[in-house]
Design a protein around this motif. Structure first.
Motif, PDB file in Angstrom:
ATOM      1  N   TRP A 104      41.715  38.863  25.453  1.00  0.00           N
ATOM      2  CA  TRP A 104      41.144  37.628  26.071  1.00  0.00           C
ATOM      3  C   TRP A 104      40.275  38.118  27.190  1.00  0.00           C
ATOM      4  N   MET A 105      39.396  37.213  27.757  1.00  0.00           N
ATOM      5  CA  MET A 105      38.454  37.381  28.659  1.00  0.00           C
ATOM      6  C   MET A 105      38.791  36.494  29.966  1.00  0.00           C
ATOM      7  N   LEU A 106      38.419  36.966  30.907  1.00  0.00           N
ATOM      8  CA  LEU A 106      38.224  36.286  32.362  1.00  0.00           C
ATOM      9  C   LEU A 106      36.990  36.124  32.814  1.00  0.00           C
ATOM     10  N   HIS A 107      36.680  35.011  33.226  1.00  0.00           N
ATOM     11  CA  HIS A 107      35.450  34.965  33.835  1.00  0.00           C
ATOM     12  C   HIS A 107      35.399  34.199  35.154  1.00  0.00           C
ATOM     13  N   VAL A 165      43.676  46.017  31.034  1.00  0.00           N
ATOM     14  CA  VAL A 165      42.420  45.878  31.690  1.00  0.00           C
ATOM     15  C   VAL A 165      41.332  46.877  31.083  1.00  0.00           C
ATOM     16  N   VAL A 166      40.720  46.343  29.938  1.00  0.00           N
ATOM     17  CA  VAL A 166      39.670  47.138  29.185  1.00  0.00           C
ATOM     18  C   VAL A 166      38.410  47.269  30.105  1.00  0.00           C
ATOM     19  N   TYR A 167      38.218  46.096  30.719  1.00  0.00           N
ATOM     20  CA  TYR A 167      36.824  46.273  31.392  1.00  0.00           C
ATOM     21  C   TYR A 167      36.935  45.228  32.852  1.00  0.00           C
ATOM     22  N   ALA A 168      36.429  45.387  33.942  1.00  0.00           N
ATOM     23  CA  ALA A 168      36.493  44.365  34.952  1.00  0.00           C
ATOM     24  C   ALA A 168      35.527  44.559  35.882  1.00  0.00           C
ATOM     25  N   ASP A 169      34.777  43.536  36.442  1.00  0.00           N
ATOM     26  CA  ASP A 169      33.732  43.437  37.479  1.00  0.00           C
ATOM     27  C   ASP A 169      34.044  42.320  38.198  1.00  0.00           C
ATOM     28  N   ALA A 195      36.029  40.042  32.768  1.00  0.00           N
ATOM     29  CA  ALA A 195      37.144  40.981  32.614  1.00  0.00           C
ATOM     30  C   ALA A 195      37.507  41.026  31.083  1.00  0.00           C
ATOM     31  N   VAL A 196      37.770  41.758  30.502  1.00  0.00           N
ATOM     32  CA  VAL A 196      38.171  41.951  29.232  1.00  0.00           C
ATOM     33  C   VAL A 196      39.705  42.622  29.410  1.00  0.00           C
ATOM     34  N   VAL A 197      40.791  41.873  28.797  1.00  0.00           N
ATOM     35  CA  VAL A 197      42.197  42.009  28.888  1.00  0.00           C
ATOM     36  C   VAL A 197      42.565  42.228  27.415  1.00  0.00           C
ATOM     37  N   ARG A 198      43.491  43.127  27.341  1.00  0.00           N
ATOM     38  CA  ARG A 198      44.225  43.540  25.989  1.00  0.00           C
ATOM     39  C   ARG A 198      45.598  43.582  26.209  1.00  0.00           C
ATOM     40  N   GLY A 199      46.412  43.077  25.208  1.00  0.00           N
ATOM     41  CA  GLY A 199      47.787  43.379  24.942  1.00  0.00           C
ATOM     42  C   GLY A 199      48.449  42.771  23.920  1.00  0.00           C
TER      43      GLY A 199
END
Length: 143
Positions: A54-57, A37-41, A45-49
């Protein structure tokens, strides 16, 4: 990074996944897929692997989006789309999904197209397919 700057930095294919519960979605991403998880609120969120991001909204962030009416359905999301994570061990991901009581649509198997893959459904109904190459035999054929 401020949102407008981040948005301008994106290139290539982007994947946005709409999620009902951000914490639950992120738990699947981290625990089953072992993604970073690169960033989350609570909204985003921005996820990487595995060489991708990819992004979660959260659903409510799409309140003015054309998809809004589709989000109220209890049906699985993204039907017909496979989110493949090349290089993610399908056996290990399947074990982690089973330990969390996530849906395993199909367990890890060697496929004729040269990949070992599993079909895992996340809490929002998205289908994730972790896969790794199957070693070829001496004749170049996949066992």
């Amino acid at each position: 990074m401020p949102a407008p700057e981040y948005g301008r930095s994106l290139t290539g294919l982007g994947v946005n996944l709409l999620v009902r519960d951000m914490d639950r979605a992120l738990a699947f991403q981290k625990q089953v897929l072992e993604a970073e998880v690169v960033y989350a609120d609570p909204d985003f969120a921005v996820v990487r692997g595995y060489g991708a991001s990819w992004m979660l909204h959260a659903d409510h962030t799409y309140s003015d989006h054309p998809l809004t009416g589709s989000l109220t359905s209890a049906q699985a999301r993204g039907v017909g789309v496979e989110l493949r994570l090349h290089g993610c061990d399908p056996d290990a991901a399947e074990a982690r999904a089973r330990a969390r009581d996530d849906t395993v649509l199909a367990g890890a198997l060697d496929k004729p197209h040269g990949l070992r893959e599993a079909y895992l459904v996340d809490p929002d109904g998205y289908l994730w397919v972790p896969d790794v190459p199957v070693a070829a035999d001496e004749g170049g054929e996949t066992p």
